[in-house]
Design an enzyme around this catalytic site. Structure first.
Site, short mmCIF file in Angstrom:
data_model
loop_
_atom_site.label_atom_id
_atom_site.label_comp_id
_atom_site.label_asym_id
_atom_site.label_seq_id
_atom_site.Cartn_x
_atom_site.Cartn_y
_atom_site.Cartn_z
N GLY A 81 0.83 -1.20 0.00
CA GLY A 81 0.00 0.00 0.00
C GLY A 81 0.86 1.24 0.00
O GLY A 81 2.06 1.17 -0.28
N ALA A 122 11.97 0.01 -4.89
CA ALA A 122 13.01 0.98 -4.52
C ALA A 122 13.10 1.10 -2.99
O ALA A 122 14.06 1.69 -2.49
CB ALA A 122 12.70 2.33 -5.14
N CYS A 123 12.12 0.54 -2.27
CA CYS A 123 12.18 0.55 -0.80
C CYS A 123 13.31 -0.32 -0.26
O CYS A 123 13.57 -0.31 0.94
CB CYS A 123 10.86 0.08 -0.21
SG CYS A 123 9.54 1.31 -0.40
N TYR A 152 8.50 -3.61 5.06
CA TYR A 152 8.28 -3.86 3.62
C TYR A 152 9.61 -3.98 2.84
O TYR A 152 9.79 -4.90 2.04
CB TYR A 152 7.43 -2.72 3.07
CG TYR A 152 7.14 -2.75 1.60
CD1 TYR A 152 6.25 -3.65 1.06
CD2 TYR A 152 7.75 -1.82 0.74
CE1 TYR A 152 5.97 -3.65 -0.30
CE2 TYR A 152 7.46 -1.81 -0.62
CZ TYR A 152 6.58 -2.73 -1.13
OH TYR A 152 6.30 -2.72 -2.48
N LYS A 156 11.34 -7.25 0.90
CA LYS A 156 11.66 -7.27 -0.53
C LYS A 156 13.14 -7.65 -0.73
O LYS A 156 13.48 -8.42 -1.63
CB LYS A 156 11.40 -5.90 -1.16
CG LYS A 156 9.91 -5.54 -1.31
CD LYS A 156 9.21 -6.36 -2.37
CE LYS A 156 7.82 -5.85 -2.68
NZ LYS A 156 7.01 -6.82 -3.45
N ASN A 181 7.88 3.91 -7.59
CA ASN A 181 6.63 4.70 -7.61
C ASN A 181 5.88 4.62 -8.94
O ASN A 181 5.89 5.56 -9.74
CB ASN A 181 6.92 6.17 -7.30
CG ASN A 181 7.41 6.34 -5.88
OD1 ASN A 181 6.75 5.91 -4.94
ND2 ASN A 181 8.57 6.94 -5.72
N LYS A 203 -7.39 14.18 -4.40
CA LYS A 203 -7.57 15.40 -3.61
C LYS A 203 -7.86 16.60 -4.51
O LYS A 203 -8.72 17.44 -4.18
CB LYS A 203 -6.32 15.66 -2.75
CG LYS A 203 -6.15 14.64 -1.64
CD LYS A 203 -4.89 14.91 -0.83
CE LYS A 203 -4.67 13.83 0.23
NZ LYS A 203 -3.56 14.14 1.14
N THR A 222 11.08 14.51 -2.11
CA THR A 222 11.13 14.25 -3.55
C THR A 222 11.02 12.76 -3.88
O THR A 222 11.40 11.91 -3.08
CB THR A 222 12.45 14.76 -4.16
OG1 THR A 222 13.54 14.19 -3.43
CG2 THR A 222 12.53 16.28 -4.12
N ARG A 223 10.53 12.50 -5.09
CA ARG A 223 10.44 11.13 -5.63
C ARG A 223 10.56 11.22 -7.15
O ARG A 223 10.44 12.29 -7.74
CB ARG A 223 9.06 10.49 -5.32
CG ARG A 223 8.77 10.24 -3.85
CD ARG A 223 9.63 9.13 -3.26
NE ARG A 223 9.26 8.84 -1.89
CZ ARG A 223 9.70 9.51 -0.81
NH1 ARG A 223 10.54 10.51 -0.95
NH2 ARG A 223 9.31 9.14 0.39
P1 NAD Z 1 -1.59 -3.94 -5.67
O1 NAD Z 1 -1.87 -3.92 -4.19
O2 NAD Z 1 -2.50 -3.21 -6.56
O3 NAD Z 1 -1.51 -5.44 -6.18
C1 NAD Z 1 -1.04 -6.50 -5.36
C2 NAD Z 1 -2.03 -7.63 -5.47
O4 NAD Z 1 -1.55 -8.74 -4.67
C3 NAD Z 1 -3.42 -7.26 -4.93
O5 NAD Z 1 -4.40 -7.41 -5.93
C4 NAD Z 1 -3.63 -8.24 -3.79
O6 NAD Z 1 -4.96 -8.71 -3.65
C5 NAD Z 1 -2.70 -9.39 -4.16
N1 NAD Z 1 -2.40 -10.19 -2.99
C6 NAD Z 1 -2.08 -9.75 -1.74
N2 NAD Z 1 -1.98 -10.78 -0.90
C7 NAD Z 1 -2.23 -11.92 -1.64
C8 NAD Z 1 -2.30 -13.30 -1.31
N3 NAD Z 1 -2.08 -13.72 -0.06
N4 NAD Z 1 -2.58 -14.17 -2.30
C9 NAD Z 1 -2.83 -13.74 -3.56
N5 NAD Z 1 -2.78 -12.44 -3.92
C10 NAD Z 1 -2.49 -11.53 -2.96
O7 NAD Z 1 -0.09 -3.43 -5.82
P2 NAD Z 1 0.70 -2.99 -7.14
O8 NAD Z 1 0.95 -1.54 -7.02
O9 NAD Z 1 0.06 -3.53 -8.36
O10 NAD Z 1 2.09 -3.72 -6.89
C11 NAD Z 1 2.43 -4.95 -7.54
C12 NAD Z 1 3.80 -5.40 -7.03
O11 NAD Z 1 4.77 -4.39 -7.29
C13 NAD Z 1 3.83 -5.65 -5.51
O12 NAD Z 1 4.68 -6.74 -5.26
C14 NAD Z 1 4.45 -4.37 -4.97
O13 NAD Z 1 5.10 -4.60 -3.73
C15 NAD Z 1 5.43 -4.02 -6.07
N6 NAD Z 1 5.76 -2.57 -6.13
C16 NAD Z 1 4.82 -1.67 -6.50
C17 NAD Z 1 5.16 -0.32 -6.55
C18 NAD Z 1 4.17 0.73 -6.97
O14 NAD Z 1 4.53 1.90 -7.01
N7 NAD Z 1 2.93 0.39 -7.31
C19 NAD Z 1 6.46 0.08 -6.22
C20 NAD Z 1 7.37 -0.85 -5.83
C21 NAD Z 1 7.03 -2.22 -5.81
#
Ligand code: NAD
Length: 343
Positions: A81, A122-123, A152, A156, A181, A203, A222-223
């Site tokens: 999240g 990137a975290c 988190y 990772k 991001n 917002k 910044t990001r």
């Molecule tokens: P998101 O929350 O929209 O999607 C993640 C999905 O994983 C969700 O639909 C969720 O229901 C599913 N999930 C969670 N627990 C589960 C479980 N136990 N079994 C099956 N499914 C499960 O997030 P996103 O933004 O689409 O991110 C996708 C991936 O990229 C993630 O691993 C996230 O950590 C990584 N990531 C995202 C960002 C970003 O900016 N969005 C940045 C860095 C890394």
């Protein structure tokens, strides 16, 4: 030509849903896996399994009965999240994601999948390199000595190492993408799981012309931001490459949160007054160094932030204007899914 087959975990989420669409457009047969269906439109997947990947038997199920083709697993499922969610739920996040990543990697080994891509972040980069808004761009090697985002980021980083060990010890072809991001339409924009671009679009959309927009912190943090189509392009290119160590997928352009709000307001055609309030902040500054990305893939994400935010704002504003039932951003998923389901 044999059919190319892909499995996308997290296919009910933001990036996973976009990736499924792209894989279908590229001619793949696709199985989506998630706890839930995509929230805002039906999945393009050929079949969609509702599974809880924290359970090893359900990870095996996710990869089962898919035929003799070379299987590519794109692993994006995670309990994740925005920054406030990540800072408040470290036990939940580490518990869930360690189980998901560990069980899925082992299931992939047992199923003999051809390639496995892990969505890292990137975290993983150390806090001590991200204390200035005018931060030096982060190179892949900067992840060590380790001091990642608590909870988190540690998870990772650990999962990245698991991917490396599964390659070294078992020959499983793993790829690790470090996203910076990612933003765009069809992602969470309210409810606590949303990230800053979607939150700012919401917002601004909800503000009257000349009204106030609340920003956590002083707005100078910044990001860099990566449009989701670029992220998906990077995922596809990395998966098809022979590059086995972590790779940034992000933009190099650094903007402050205040600047981000200015761009959104411009796109919306509104004047807004920024009000800075206490809130979760994360690191002071963060951006990607794309030297390795350019060298390895001959490509980098270049969609201008203004253009990506235009698409994102339009989508968020439309949903708010039509009073969509998922306006809280926490609905139970798309209910009209015409696809195969196991549970
Ligand atoms: P998101 O929350 O929209 O999607 C993640 C999905 O994983 C969700 O639909 C969720 O229901 C599913 N999930 C969670 N627990 C589960 C479980 N136990 N079994 C099956 N499914 C499960 O997030 P996103 O933004 O689409 O991110 C996708 C991936 O990229 C993630 O691993 C996230 O950590 C990584 N990531 C995202 C960002 C970003 O900016 N969005 C940045 C860095 C890394």
């Amino acid at each position: 030509m044999t059919e190319r087959r892909a499995i996308v975990t997290g296919a009910g989420g933001f990036i996973g849903h976009h990736l499924v669409r792209r894989l279908k457009a590229d001619g793949f047969w696709v199985r989506g896996v998630d706890l839930k269906y995509p929230e805002f439109e039906a999945s393009a997947a050929d079949e969609f399994f509702l599974l809880d990947l924290r359970r090893s038997a359900q990870c095996a199920e996710a990869l089962a009965r898919i035929g003799e083709a070379d299987i590519a697993v794109y692993h994006l499922a995670a309990n994740t999240g925005g920054i406030a969610f990540i800072e408040r739920h470290k036990a939940l996040i580490t518990h869930d994601n360690v189980l998901i990543d560990t069980h899925l990697l082992e299931a992939a080994r047992k199923a003999g999948v051809a390639r496995f891509l892990f969505a890292s972040s990137a975290c993983v980069y150390p806090a001590y390199l991200q204390q200035d808004a005018n931060v030096a761009p982060l190179r892949e090697g900067d992840a060590y000595p380790a001091d990642p985002e608590d909870g988190y980021g540690w998870e990772k980083l650990f999962a990245e190492r698991e991917c490396r060990h599964y390659w070294e010890d078992y020959g499983l072809e793993t790829r690790v993408a470090r996203f910076h991001n990612v933003y765009g339409p069809l992602g969470a924009y309210a409810g606590g799981r949303e990230k800053s671009p979607a939150a700012m679009c919401r917002k601004v959309a909800q503000a009257a012309d000349g009204g106030e927009v609340e920003i956590w912190g002083d707005g100078a943090q910044t990001r860099s931001y990566c449009y989701v189509d670029d992220c998906v392009e990077g995922i596809r290119r990395l998966m098809d490459s022979e590059h086995r160590t972590p790779l940034n997928i992000g933009q190099e352009r650094l903007v402050s949160i205040d600047e981000l709000v200015d761009i959104v307001a411009h796109v919306a055609g509104k004047r807004v007054v920024k009000r800075h309030i206490p809130g979760a902040l994360g690191v002071r500054g963060r951006t990607s160094d794309n030297s390795r990305l350019r060298a390895v893939l001959g490509w980098e994400p270049l969609t201008p932030l203004e253009e990506g935010l235009r698409h994102t704002y339009r989508w968020v504003a439309d949903r708010i204007a039509t009073g969509s039932r998922d306006a809280a951003g926490i609905s139970g998923g798309h209910r009209d899914q015409p696809l195969a389901v196991t549970r």
